[in-house]
Design a protein around this motif. Structure first.
Motif, PDB file in Angstrom:
ATOM      1  N   UNK A   1       5.391   0.022  -6.820  1.00  0.00           N
ATOM      2  CA  UNK A   1       3.954  -0.188  -6.965  1.00  0.00           C
ATOM      3  C   UNK A   1       3.351  -0.794  -5.705  1.00  0.00           C
ATOM      4  N   UNK A   2       4.041  -1.742  -5.109  1.00  0.00           N
ATOM      5  CA  UNK A   2       3.537  -2.346  -3.880  1.00  0.00           C
ATOM      6  C   UNK A   2       3.426  -1.310  -2.760  1.00  0.00           C
ATOM      7  N   UNK A   3       4.447  -0.509  -2.594  1.00  0.00           N
ATOM      8  CA  UNK A   3       4.406   0.530  -1.560  1.00  0.00           C
ATOM      9  C   UNK A   3       3.324   1.555  -1.857  1.00  0.00           C
ATOM     10  N   UNK A   4       3.182   1.901  -3.138  1.00  0.00           N
ATOM     11  CA  UNK A   4       2.188   2.897  -3.543  1.00  0.00           C
ATOM     12  C   UNK A   4       0.787   2.480  -3.130  1.00  0.00           C
ATOM     13  N   UNK A   5       0.513   1.185  -3.199  1.00  0.00           N
ATOM     14  CA  UNK A   5      -0.830   0.705  -2.902  1.00  0.00           C
ATOM     15  C   UNK A   5      -0.966   0.106  -1.501  1.00  0.00           C
ATOM     16  N   UNK A   6       0.011   0.332  -0.643  1.00  0.00           N
ATOM     17  CA  UNK A   6      -0.141  -0.046   0.759  1.00  0.00           C
ATOM     18  C   UNK A   6       0.302  -1.442   1.120  1.00  0.00           C
ATOM     19  N   UNK A   7       1.131  -2.069   0.281  1.00  0.00           N
ATOM     20  CA  UNK A   7       1.646  -3.404   0.569  1.00  0.00           C
ATOM     21  C   UNK A   7       3.154  -3.325   0.834  1.00  0.00           C
ATOM     22  N   UNK A   8       3.699  -4.347   1.468  1.00  0.00           N
ATOM     23  CA  UNK A   8       5.110  -4.327   1.862  1.00  0.00           C
ATOM     24  C   UNK A   8       5.920  -5.281   0.984  1.00  0.00           C
ATOM     25  N   UNK A   9       6.856  -4.765   0.182  1.00  0.00           N
ATOM     26  CA  UNK A   9       7.693  -5.655  -0.637  1.00  0.00           C
ATOM     27  C   UNK A   9       8.842  -6.246   0.164  1.00  0.00           C
ATOM     28  N   UNK A  10       9.195  -7.474  -0.177  1.00  0.00           N
ATOM     29  CA  UNK A  10      10.355  -8.147   0.417  1.00  0.00           C
ATOM     30  C   UNK A  10      11.210  -8.654  -0.743  1.00  0.00           C
TER      31      UNK A  10
ATOM     32  N   UNK B   1      -3.672  -7.403 -12.948  1.00  0.00           N
ATOM     33  CA  UNK B   1      -3.817  -8.707 -12.298  1.00  0.00           C
ATOM     34  C   UNK B   1      -3.421  -8.672 -10.825  1.00  0.00           C
ATOM     35  N   UNK B   2      -2.201  -8.208 -10.555  1.00  0.00           N
ATOM     36  CA  UNK B   2      -1.683  -8.271  -9.181  1.00  0.00           C
ATOM     37  C   UNK B   2      -2.514  -7.420  -8.236  1.00  0.00           C
ATOM     38  N   UNK B   3      -2.727  -6.169  -8.579  1.00  0.00           N
ATOM     39  CA  UNK B   3      -3.416  -5.257  -7.662  1.00  0.00           C
ATOM     40  C   UNK B   3      -4.826  -5.732  -7.315  1.00  0.00           C
ATOM     41  N   UNK B   4      -5.666  -6.082  -8.288  1.00  0.00           N
ATOM     42  CA  UNK B   4      -7.018  -6.522  -7.892  1.00  0.00           C
ATOM     43  C   UNK B   4      -7.026  -7.773  -7.020  1.00  0.00           C
ATOM     44  N   UNK B   5      -6.071  -8.682  -7.232  1.00  0.00           N
ATOM     45  CA  UNK B   5      -6.021  -9.888  -6.400  1.00  0.00           C
ATOM     46  C   UNK B   5      -5.573  -9.536  -4.984  1.00  0.00           C
TER      47      UNK B   5
ATOM     48  N   UNK C   1       0.479  -7.065   4.749  1.00  0.00           N
ATOM     49  CA  UNK C   1       0.617  -7.813   3.499  1.00  0.00           C
ATOM     50  C   UNK C   1       2.061  -7.740   3.025  1.00  0.00           C
ATOM     51  N   UNK C   2       2.738  -8.879   3.038  1.00  0.00           N
ATOM     52  CA  UNK C   2       4.136  -8.942   2.629  1.00  0.00           C
ATOM     53  C   UNK C   2       4.242  -9.755   1.347  1.00  0.00           C
ATOM     54  N   UNK C   3       4.880  -9.138   0.356  1.00  0.00           N
ATOM     55  CA  UNK C   3       4.943  -9.737  -0.978  1.00  0.00           C
ATOM     56  C   UNK C   3       6.404  -9.918  -1.377  1.00  0.00           C
ATOM     57  N   UNK C   4       6.800 -11.166  -1.628  1.00  0.00           N
ATOM     58  CA  UNK C   4       8.150 -11.436  -2.106  1.00  0.00           C
ATOM     59  C   UNK C   4       8.310 -11.007  -3.557  1.00  0.00           C
TER      60      UNK C   4
ATOM     61  N   UNK D   1      -1.590  -4.659  15.013  1.00  0.00           N
ATOM     62  CA  UNK D   1      -1.972  -3.346  15.539  1.00  0.00           C
ATOM     63  C   UNK D   1      -0.788  -2.398  15.398  1.00  0.00           C
ATOM     64  N   UNK D   2      -1.044  -1.244  14.800  1.00  0.00           N
ATOM     65  CA  UNK D   2       0.023  -0.262  14.602  1.00  0.00           C
ATOM     66  C   UNK D   2      -0.445   1.089  15.136  1.00  0.00           C
ATOM     67  N   UNK D   3       0.488   1.950  15.533  1.00  0.00           N
ATOM     68  CA  UNK D   3       0.097   3.303  15.931  1.00  0.00           C
ATOM     69  C   UNK D   3      -0.625   3.991  14.775  1.00  0.00           C
ATOM     70  N   UNK D   4      -1.638   4.791  15.111  1.00  0.00           N
ATOM     71  CA  UNK D   4      -2.424   5.419  14.041  1.00  0.00           C
ATOM     72  C   UNK D   4      -1.546   6.237  13.100  1.00  0.00           C
ATOM     73  N   UNK D   5      -0.484   6.826  13.630  1.00  0.00           N
ATOM     74  CA  UNK D   5       0.396   7.621  12.789  1.00  0.00           C
ATOM     75  C   UNK D   5       1.175   6.804  11.777  1.00  0.00           C
ATOM     76  N   UNK D   6       1.254   5.477  11.997  1.00  0.00           N
ATOM     77  CA  UNK D   6       1.975   4.593  11.079  1.00  0.00           C
ATOM     78  C   UNK D   6       1.035   3.822  10.158  1.00  0.00           C
ATOM     79  N   UNK D   7      -0.250   4.099  10.252  1.00  0.00           N
ATOM     80  CA  UNK D   7      -1.240   3.312   9.512  1.00  0.00           C
ATOM     81  C   UNK D   7      -1.583   3.897   8.152  1.00  0.00           C
ATOM     82  N   UNK D   8      -1.019   5.039   7.828  1.00  0.00           N
ATOM     83  CA  UNK D   8      -1.360   5.711   6.572  1.00  0.00           C
ATOM     84  C   UNK D   8      -1.095   4.800   5.372  1.00  0.00           C
ATOM     85  N   UNK D   9      -2.091   4.661   4.513  1.00  0.00           N
ATOM     86  CA  UNK D   9      -1.946   3.887   3.296  1.00  0.00           C
ATOM     87  C   UNK D   9      -2.165   2.396   3.456  1.00  0.00           C
ATOM     88  N   UNK D  10      -2.382   1.943   4.677  1.00  0.00           N
ATOM     89  CA  UNK D  10      -2.596   0.514   4.906  1.00  0.00           C
ATOM     90  C   UNK D  10      -4.100   0.236   4.999  1.00  0.00           C
TER      91      UNK D  10
END
Length: 422
Positions: free
Chosen positions: A224-233, A324-328, A184-187, A31-40
């Protein structure tokens, strides 16, 4: 299909479908504040707890009336009503509109009892408490009805929706302070002894003169990960060593929802990534895909999680991410592919591609004298990243074609706006 040293290259659609089917892991929900949910991505359906608006309200400044009292009104034969008060935004009216009466209202004000329409100021003349209505209004004219914007119980955000500013605004208007989203956290690991991380570079030109490479793939994948709403690590650069790669991937799979590697996925002497993943005993391992650029792009499913092994060549890695990555990753959050702008134009020279291979051709789209033209920038050179910077589109050649002829009209996916002139 064997191709360029690979034992067998798999069709792109087959690869994506197979991976989607075998990926069983689901990212955690937070659960995140609505103001922090953009793009997720929303992790549950969200229903409206009440109507918006919760009452009939005026959408113009004017006078609340009974519509039947205005029938037959005209400038030469106005209907005369008596004004009995004023209601502003936020007021709770105690006034009732009876036959022959009107109440002055501002935009957004609640309609008083008895009224079913609003006459605009411009369609009236007022003399003290007397109001001349110069034209009739039908029932509910200039009125926003109960639930017209949002109806109670309506699903306003569906699970898997990538939250946009307007989604956030609706949630906030309904009083939601938090929203559940997929976390979603992606190494991201970049493989190759020739790589140097940017923070370690003092003189870029001397690095290149030594035959080393500044690690730009990190920023491409993270972006690319950030652009599509995922978190890179970021996991750092890894050496060309099968045991080190396997160890790092094993750790990454314990902590992340997916892993992306770049480099070491081809068939050269120091390409150890696929061998390292094979040692993890995957449920599925695809080494090489029928796509151009990016035949070295590979993918595996290990304990229900996807491991994407992308080419070390930047353009090939980008195409692999998109194809490949994005659709999966989207399938893991019940997400949907967002349409990209497309445009048709005249091809300025012939494009030849191998049959049975899906090809992604970098192009420059420009307009001249009222027509749109598509200029191919590179048919080969999957490491030439600048073609994506100089260009503004991608021409996809499907597997069942060997290319397109000069002068043929083709459809292009735009990355940026259409350029002017040549």
């Amino acid at each position: 299909m064997a191709y360029g040293g690979f034992r067998e290259l798999a069709p792109l659609d087959y690869v994506v479908q197979s991976v989607r089917r075998l990926v069983s892991h689901r990212p955690r929900v937070v659960s995140v504040p609505v103001g922090d949910a953009l793009g997720r991505y929303a992790a549950e359906d969200v229903m409206a707890p009440f109507d918006i608006p919760p009452f009939n309200r005026a959408v113009v400044d004017g006078y609340a009336v009974r519509s039947r009292d205005t029938f037959g009104a005209s400038p030469s034969n106005p209907v005369v009503l008596r004004v009995k008060g004023f209601i502003g935004v936020g007021d709770t009216p105690s006034i009732t509109v009876n036959a022959g009466e009107a109440v002055e209202v501002s935009t957004g004000a609640r309609l008083p009892e008895g009224a079913d329409a609003v006459v605009m100021y411009e369609k009236t003349r007022r003399f003290g408490e007397l109001l001349e209505v110069l034209e009739p209004v039908p029932p509910l004219a200039n009125v926003s009805r109960v639930g017209e914007d949002v109806r109670r119980g309506e699903v306003i955000v569906r699970r898997g929706t990538r939250l946009m500013p307007w989604d956030i605004a609706v949630l906030a208007s309904l009083g939601f302070r938090e929203v559940k989203v997929y976390d979603v956290r992606v190494g991201v690991a970049c493989i190759g002894r020739e790589l140097v991380d940017l923070e370690k570079v003092e003189d870029a030109s001397s690095i290149l003169e030594k035959g080393l490479v500044i690690n730009s793939n990190r920023y491409t994948m993270e972006g690319l990960l950030k652009l599509y709403g995922f978190t890179p690590e970021y996991m750092g650069t890894l050496p060309d060593d099968v045991y080190t790669i396997r160890r790092e991937l094993e750790t990454a799979l314990e902590h992340f929802d997916a892993v992306i590697t770049t480099g070491g996925a081809s068939v050269g002497k120091v390409d150890y990534t696929v061998e390292a993943v094979r040692g993890l005993k995957p449920e599925l391992l695809v080494h090489g895909v029928l796509m151009r650029p990016g035949r070295a792009n590979s993918v595996a499913v290990v304990r229900g999680k996807p491991v994407f092994m992308l080419s070390g060549f930047p353009v090939a890695a980008i195409m692999g991410f998109e194809a490949i990555v994005k659709p999966v990753l989207l399938s893991m959050v019940d997400g949907r592919e967002e349409p990209k702008p497309k445009i048709k134009g005249i091809l300025t020279r012939r494009v030849t591609t191998p049959v049975n291979v899906r090809s992604y051709v970098r192009v420059r789209v420009y307009s001249k004298e009222g027509r749109v033209y598509v200029e191919p920038l590179a048919l080969t050179g999957s490491g030439i990243l600048s073609t994506l910077v100089r260009g503004n589109g991608i021409l996809v050649v499907p597997e069942n074609r060997e290319g397109f002829d000069e002068g043929e009209e083709v459809e292009v996916t735009l990355l940026r706006g259409v350029m002017e002139g040549e």
